[in-house]
Design a protein around this motif. Structure first.
Motif, PDB file in Angstrom:
ATOM      1  N   MET A   1     -10.265   5.912   8.849  1.00 24.43           N
ATOM      2  CA  MET A   1      -9.764   6.075   7.486  1.00 24.43           C
ATOM      3  C   MET A   1      -8.435   6.837   7.511  1.00 24.43           C
ATOM      4  SD  MET A   1     -12.062   4.581   5.574  1.00 24.43           S
ATOM      5  CE  MET A   1     -12.090   5.204   3.893  1.00 24.43           C
ATOM      6  N   ARG A   2      -7.595   6.521   6.557  1.00 25.51           N
ATOM      7  CA  ARG A   2      -6.273   7.137   6.478  1.00 25.51           C
ATOM      8  C   ARG A   2      -6.193   7.999   5.220  1.00 25.51           C
ATOM      9  NH1 ARG A   2      -0.425   3.924   6.264  1.00 25.51           N
ATOM     10  NH2 ARG A   2       0.852   5.759   5.774  1.00 25.51           N
ATOM     11  N   ALA A   3      -5.813   9.266   5.388  1.00 22.97           N
ATOM     12  CA  ALA A   3      -5.682  10.183   4.261  1.00 22.97           C
ATOM     13  C   ALA A   3      -4.314  10.000   3.617  1.00 22.97           C
ATOM     14  CB  ALA A   3      -5.862  11.615   4.716  1.00 22.97           C
ATOM     15  N   ILE A   4      -4.306   9.714   2.309  1.00 21.71           N
ATOM     16  CA  ILE A   4      -3.067   9.596   1.546  1.00 21.71           C
ATOM     17  C   ILE A   4      -3.121  10.622   0.424  1.00 21.71           C
ATOM     18  CG2 ILE A   4      -1.558   8.097   0.198  1.00 21.71           C
ATOM     19  CD1 ILE A   4      -1.870   7.067   2.989  1.00 21.71           C
ATOM     20  N   THR A   5      -2.121  11.504   0.392  1.00 22.23           N
ATOM     21  CA  THR A   5      -2.040  12.503  -0.675  1.00 22.23           C
ATOM     22  C   THR A   5      -0.992  12.056  -1.683  1.00 22.23           C
ATOM     23  OG1 THR A   5      -2.680  14.291   0.826  1.00 22.23           O
ATOM     24  CG2 THR A   5      -1.586  14.917  -1.229  1.00 22.23           C
ATOM     25  N   TYR A   6      -1.401  11.930  -2.935  1.00 19.29           N
ATOM     26  CA  TYR A   6      -0.481  11.540  -3.994  1.00 19.29           C
ATOM     27  C   TYR A   6      -0.897  12.230  -5.284  1.00 19.29           C
ATOM     28  CZ  TYR A   6      -4.202   7.989  -4.584  1.00 19.29           C
ATOM     29  OH  TYR A   6      -5.406   7.334  -4.718  1.00 19.29           O
ATOM     30  N   HIS A   7       0.094  12.718  -5.986  1.00 21.02           N
ATOM     31  CA  HIS A   7      -0.115  13.446  -7.234  1.00 21.02           C
ATOM     32  C   HIS A   7      -1.158  14.545  -7.052  1.00 21.02           C
ATOM     33  CE1 HIS A   7       2.470  10.545  -9.233  1.00 21.02           C
ATOM     34  NE2 HIS A   7       1.774   9.598  -8.636  1.00 21.02           N
ATOM     35  N   LYS A   8      -1.007  15.270  -5.934  1.00 21.15           N
ATOM     36  CA  LYS A   8      -1.741  16.505  -5.624  1.00 21.15           C
ATOM     37  C   LYS A   8      -3.216  16.300  -5.281  1.00 21.15           C
ATOM     38  CE  LYS A   8       1.333  19.304  -8.516  1.00 21.15           C
ATOM     39  NZ  LYS A   8       1.415  20.307  -9.624  1.00 21.15           N
ATOM     40  N   ARG A   9      -3.616  15.043  -5.026  1.00 17.26           N
ATOM     41  CA  ARG A   9      -4.988  14.788  -4.595  1.00 17.26           C
ATOM     42  C   ARG A   9      -4.965  13.870  -3.378  1.00 17.26           C
ATOM     43  NH1 ARG A   9      -7.826  13.458 -10.511  1.00 17.26           N
ATOM     44  NH2 ARG A   9      -6.983  15.306 -11.571  1.00 17.26           N
ATOM     45  N   GLN A  27       2.406   7.613  -1.531  1.00 19.98           N
ATOM     46  CA  GLN A  27       2.482   9.000  -1.086  1.00 19.98           C
ATOM     47  C   GLN A  27       3.748   9.680  -1.604  1.00 19.98           C
ATOM     48  OE1 GLN A  27       1.427   9.435   2.995  1.00 19.98           O
ATOM     49  NE2 GLN A  27       0.837  11.551   2.670  1.00 19.98           N
ATOM     50  N   ALA A  28       4.802   8.920  -1.802  1.00 22.13           N
ATOM     51  CA  ALA A  28       6.048   9.473  -2.327  1.00 22.13           C
ATOM     52  C   ALA A  28       6.007   9.666  -3.841  1.00 22.13           C
ATOM     53  CB  ALA A  28       7.216   8.566  -1.950  1.00 22.13           C
ATOM     54  N   GLY A  29       4.915   9.250  -4.485  1.00 22.49           N
ATOM     55  CA  GLY A  29       4.784   9.402  -5.930  1.00 22.49           C
ATOM     56  C   GLY A  29       5.557   8.386  -6.726  1.00 22.49           C
ATOM     57  N   GLN A  30       5.921   7.275  -6.081  1.00 18.27           N
ATOM     58  CA  GLN A  30       6.770   6.271  -6.728  1.00 18.27           C
ATOM     59  C   GLN A  30       5.986   5.153  -7.405  1.00 18.27           C
ATOM     60  OE1 GLN A  30       9.169   4.996  -3.417  1.00 18.27           O
ATOM     61  NE2 GLN A  30      10.441   6.828  -3.437  1.00 18.27           N
ATOM     62  N   TRP A  31       4.672   5.082  -7.181  1.00 18.43           N
ATOM     63  CA  TRP A  31       3.880   3.988  -7.728  1.00 18.43           C
ATOM     64  C   TRP A  31       3.167   4.446  -8.997  1.00 18.43           C
ATOM     65  CZ3 TRP A  31      -1.340   2.705  -8.613  1.00 18.43           C
ATOM     66  CH2 TRP A  31      -1.585   1.336  -8.842  1.00 18.43           C
ATOM     67  N   GLU A  32       3.593   3.929 -10.142  1.00 15.70           N
ATOM     68  CA  GLU A  32       2.966   4.167 -11.440  1.00 15.70           C
ATOM     69  C   GLU A  32       2.631   5.634 -11.698  1.00 15.70           C
ATOM     70  OE1 GLU A  32      -0.225   1.575 -12.442  1.00 15.70           O
ATOM     71  OE2 GLU A  32       0.806  -0.227 -11.772  1.00 15.70           O
ATOM     72  N   PRO A  33       3.608   6.523 -11.621  1.00  9.28           N
ATOM     73  CA  PRO A  33       3.300   7.942 -11.871  1.00  9.28           C
ATOM     74  C   PRO A  33       2.730   8.203 -13.261  1.00  9.28           C
ATOM     75  CG  PRO A  33       5.673   7.546 -11.861  1.00  9.28           C
ATOM     76  CD  PRO A  33       5.034   6.303 -11.327  1.00  9.28           C
ATOM     77  N   GLY A  34       3.153   7.394 -14.244  1.00  6.74           N
ATOM     78  CA  GLY A  34       2.633   7.579 -15.593  1.00  6.74           C
ATOM     79  C   GLY A  34       1.140   7.345 -15.690  1.00  6.74           C
ATOM     80  N   LYS A 240       8.545  -9.605 -18.541  1.00  3.51           N
ATOM     81  CA  LYS A 240       8.133  -8.461 -17.758  1.00  3.51           C
ATOM     82  C   LYS A 240       6.835  -7.867 -18.310  1.00  3.51           C
ATOM     83  CE  LYS A 240      10.440  -7.246 -14.931  1.00  3.51           C
ATOM     84  NZ  LYS A 240      10.578  -7.722 -13.539  1.00  3.51           N
ATOM     85  N   GLY A 241       6.027  -7.300 -17.430  1.00  2.00           N
ATOM     86  CA  GLY A 241       4.804  -6.639 -17.843  1.00  2.00           C
ATOM     87  C   GLY A 241       5.052  -5.190 -18.229  1.00  2.00           C
ATOM     88  N   PHE A 242       4.021  -4.543 -18.778  1.00  2.00           N
ATOM     89  CA  PHE A 242       4.165  -3.158 -19.219  1.00  2.00           C
ATOM     90  C   PHE A 242       2.776  -2.546 -19.387  1.00  2.00           C
ATOM     91  CE2 PHE A 242       4.379  -6.171 -22.665  1.00  2.00           C
ATOM     92  CZ  PHE A 242       3.459  -5.714 -23.596  1.00  2.00           C
ATOM     93  N   ASP A 243       2.747  -1.230 -19.499  1.00  2.00           N
ATOM     94  CA  ASP A 243       1.499  -0.489 -19.676  1.00  2.00           C
ATOM     95  C   ASP A 243       1.481   0.160 -21.051  1.00  2.00           C
ATOM     96  OD1 ASP A 243       0.655  -1.067 -17.063  1.00  2.00           O
ATOM     97  OD2 ASP A 243       1.748   0.672 -16.273  1.00  2.00           O
TER      98      ASP A 243
END
Length: 249
Positions: A1-9, A27-34, A240-243
């Motif tokens: 297993m690979r540990a990935i830390t993102y948004h402090k977890r 891991q860089a926080g670039q994927w859907e931070p919202g 384009k899509g959106f959230d």
């Protein structure tokens, strides 16, 4: 297993070399931070978090570290296998449901991008691989009955099929639910339609308005996301899509 830390977890994933680029972005926080900001905002130890379209566990296992419990709905067989593999190595109480959200008894699910396991697996369109399965289904009332807490938070990301389950969206309990995070994929709906581009665009626009109206009883907190998507679609010549974020009134 690979540990990935993102948004402090930290979440533990099966080591998938083909997803190395995605994991770097995550891991860089670039994927859907919202998305993670909203989950952190609405999910706490008194909340059941229901993730419909759990993909490879990025959001549900992250949310499980703060939620009372998590219910994950995922029909894609490859993704469901990854979710299952992750269960023992991650914190929190997570229940996995191998099904698709639908009032129908079964749903045909199509692979996209050469096989199952993609985040783009869809019930609306298919690519030239010709791969498909019949997925079991589950409904919103059934999921709400499974929830262990009175307070609920939903995330729904089902690759265009959100346009086909308006009755299910209307069934979300307005009294129990703090928020609904809804990923909207108008480009997938448009691709599934026939006719001239302008007609497909018009039909998609009307369908999007109906989709938003199906969540009446909630307050749409970020209508600007819709208008930004419209402007981008016009300027780039593609839909384009959106959230969207719906919150309790």
């Amino acid at each position: 297993m690979r540990a990935i830390t993102y948004h402090k977890r930290t979440v533990y994933f099966p080591d998938k070399p083909e997803k190395a680029r995605f994991f770097s972005r995550l891991q860089a926080g670039q994927w859907e931070p919202g998305t993670f900001r909203n989950i952190a905002r609405f999910v706490d130890e008194k909340t059941t978090y229901i993730d419909i379209g759990g993909w490879i566990g990025v959001t549900p296992y992250w949310a499980a570290q703060s939620a009372d419990n998590v219910i994950v709905v995922e029909p894609d067989p490859v993704c469901f296998g990854i979710l299952t593999e992750m269960k023992d190595g991650n914190a929190g109480e997570v229940e996995l449901v191998n099904a698709a959200l639908s009032q129908d008894e079964c749903l045909v699910l199509n692979s996209v991008g050469g096989g199952f396991g993609s985040s783009e697996t869809s019930a609306l369109i298919a690519d030239d691989t010709g791969m498909s399965i019949e997925a079991k289904t589950i409904t919103i009332p059934e999921l709400q009955a499974m929830a262990r807490t009175e307070r609920l938070c939903f995330k729904i990301d089902i690759e265009g099929y959100e346009y086909k389950v308006l009755d299910q969206l209307r069934a979300i309990d307005r009294k129990r639910t703090a928020s609904v995070l809804l990923a909207v994929h108008p480009q997938i709906l448009a691709a599934s339609l026939s006719g001239p581009a302008i007609l497909r665009l018009a039909k998609t626009t009307v369908a999007t308005l109906r989709l938003i109206r199906s969540l009446r009883g909630f307050r749409l907190e970020n209508p600007a996301a819709l208008w930004r998507a419209i402007r981008k679609s016009i300027s780039r010549g593609e839909i384009k899509g959106f959230d969207l974020l719906f919150v309790a009134r």
